[in-house]
Scaffold this active site. Structure first.
Site, PDB file in Angstrom:
ATOM      1  CG  PHE A 129      79.605 -20.966 -22.772  1.00 54.88           C
ATOM      2  CD1 PHE A 129      78.430 -21.599 -23.126  1.00 54.88           C
ATOM      3  CD2 PHE A 129      80.125 -21.192 -21.507  1.00 54.88           C
ATOM      4  CE1 PHE A 129      77.781 -22.451 -22.242  1.00 54.88           C
ATOM      5  CE2 PHE A 129      79.489 -22.039 -20.625  1.00 54.88           C
ATOM      6  CZ  PHE A 129      78.315 -22.678 -20.992  1.00 54.88           C
ATOM      7  CG  ASP A 201      85.811 -21.862 -24.811  1.00 56.23           C
ATOM      8  OD1 ASP A 201      85.966 -23.094 -24.961  1.00 56.23           O
ATOM      9  OD2 ASP A 201      85.000 -21.377 -23.999  1.00 56.23           O
ATOM     10  CE1 TYR A 226      80.982 -30.223 -20.524  1.00 54.64           C
ATOM     11  CE2 TYR A 226      82.867 -30.095 -19.046  1.00 54.64           C
ATOM     12  CZ  TYR A 226      81.790 -29.497 -19.667  1.00 54.64           C
ATOM     13  OH  TYR A 226      81.522 -28.167 -19.445  1.00 54.64           O
ATOM     14  CE  LYS A 227      81.023 -28.142 -24.183  1.00 52.90           C
ATOM     15  NZ  LYS A 227      79.777 -28.228 -23.420  1.00 52.90           N
ATOM     16  NE  ARG A 375      73.319 -26.561 -27.408  1.00 61.67           N
ATOM     17  CZ  ARG A 375      74.398 -26.544 -26.628  1.00 61.67           C
ATOM     18  NH1 ARG A 375      75.396 -25.717 -26.903  1.00 61.67           N
ATOM     19  NH2 ARG A 375      74.505 -27.353 -25.589  1.00 61.67           N
TER      20      ARG A 375
END
Length: 416
Positions: A129, A201, A226-227, A375
């Site tokens: 990322f 991560d 928050y995912k 995605r």
């Protein structure tokens, strides 16, 4: 499952199906973007109102003590640690993923300076990322000590890139584009065999796939809430440091919230003993409070059941897309093997952005990542088998009719 009726029957037998009622999902939406932003727990609005109206409105500054604000980052950390193989007092919910990467990486490099002073390589992946790579670049520029970033890719596999020059290995457990997942224990063992430390991560892992940081022998870990943990947009991230490194963890952002006695107002920084030293400044109480709403649901559901359903959804999604949309230029970018797959499935399409915008316009909300990646997040707490069947039917219609081939679907938004 060969038809929608089979999917409906599977939903009736699903032990996680009732969790869908714990979330506030808009009508007419098939939400497949929980890998980017989770949905709203039904308890969150009430909790926010309580924090704002009662704890802030009436309690005012007294709530740092009376409402437990001061201890909330560590208390949430203990809860989240239960999902990640961390013991109480080892993890804290605080700051952002980017800031926590900076803190953990700086601390890891300092530890390695004392142990292996000639090591100057920070190893990551070219497909990691971007914020992870940006933080590495920024720290290298700041330190000015000859550090270099080495990126593993198809031409330089990770096992070849890892040697005695590497100080720290920074990897995403689950790749944000493809959903490919590393074997954390195996990679950590390889890194340790070369004398390197690992920083993981977990942004696309926490709440979605089984993680046991302690059993894997990991050194540092960060991630967001928050995912798959449904903490809310921009909710605070987390940082974990293995117990053997705690005393050597030197906080590069030595803010007062990580001080041993912050309200002594001392002029010299003295790091807190244990988990609190990983914090920096005053914490965002409204956001922190909302994290607990999604976290409690994740703990109740359990990672094992979530993972089992996630894999079943992924298998079905891949099979249905290949069967129903096989005549279109879709290329699976996600590993099929369960041991190598996270909880989102990605397909390449030459017009991926426009295809996703056309899907969103029809209520199937996924997202797009460069280059050409569609995605689809498979979030078992609020997404079912019939939902999946319906989403594939809409994808087929969009592709068959070329509904994506319109100017409004090709106009790029700031957030994709």
């Amino acid at each position: 499952m060969n038809n929608r009726e089979d999917c409906v029957a599977a939903d009736r037998q699903d032990p996680l199906a009732h969790f869908k009622d714990r979330f506030d999902l808009p009508a007419g939406v098939l939400y497949m973007d929980g890998n980017s932003l989770g949905v709203l727990p039904r308890t969150a609005a009430g909790r926010a109102a309580q924090v704002i109206s009662q704890e802030w409105g009436n309690g005012l500054i007294r709530s740092w003590n009376s409402a437990g604000w001061f201890d909330l980052p560590a208390r949430l950390g203990d809860k989240l640690g239960g999902l990640l193989g961390a013991k109480a007092g080892e993890l804290v919910v605080t700051d952002t993923t980017s800031l926590n990467i900076f803190k953990a990486l700086a601390a890891a490099l300092k530890i390695q300076q004392d142990r292996h002073p000639t090591r100057r390589i920070i190893l990551s992946e070219r497909d990691n990322f971007p914020t992870d790579l940006y933080m590495v670049q920024g720290l290298i520029d700041l330190l000015q000590q000859g550090y270099e970033m080495r990126l593993a890719d198809d031409d330089l596999p990770l096992e070849q890139a890892l040697d005695e020059t590497v100080a720290v290995v920074l990897l995403s457990h689950v790749n944000y584009r493809s959903g490919a997942m590393h074997d954390m224990a195996a990679v950590t063992n390889q890194a340790h065999a070369c004398g390197a430390l690992t920083l993981w991560d977990l942004a696309h892992s926490a709440g979605a796939v089984p993680v046991d940081l302690s059993a894997a022998g990991a050194d540092f870990a960060v991630g967001c809430t928050y995912k798959y943990l449904n903490g809310g947009p921009g909710s605070p991230a987390f940082i974990w440091v293995a117990p053997q490194h705690v005393k050597d963890f030197q906080q590069p952002l030595s803010g007062w919230w990580g001080h041993q006695r912050p309200f002594d107002m001392a002029t010299r920084y003295e790091p807190a003993q244990g988990i609190r030293r990983y914090m920096c400044g005053s914490q965002p109480m409204v956001s922190l409070a909302l994290v607990e709403c999604g976290l409690d649901i994740a703990l109740e559901a359990g990672t094992s059941a979530v993972r089992q359903k996630s894999l079943a959804l992924g298998d079905l999604f891949i099979r249905l897309v290949e069967q129903r949309c096989g005549g279109h230029p879709l290329e699976l970018a996600t590993p099929c093997e369960h041991s190598r797959r996270g909880s989102h499935v990605s397909f390449l399409h030459p017009e991926g952005y426009a295809v996703m915008q056309a899907l969103i316009a029809r209520g199937v909300i996924g997202d797009y990542r460069e280059p050409q990646i569609l995605r689809f997040g498979l979030t078992p707490l609020y997404f079912g088998y019939a939902d999946l069947w319906d989403a594939v039917e809409i994808l087929k219609e969009v592709l068959d009719s070329k509904a994506w081939d319109k100017p409004e679907f090709k106009q790029r938004n700031a957030v994709t």
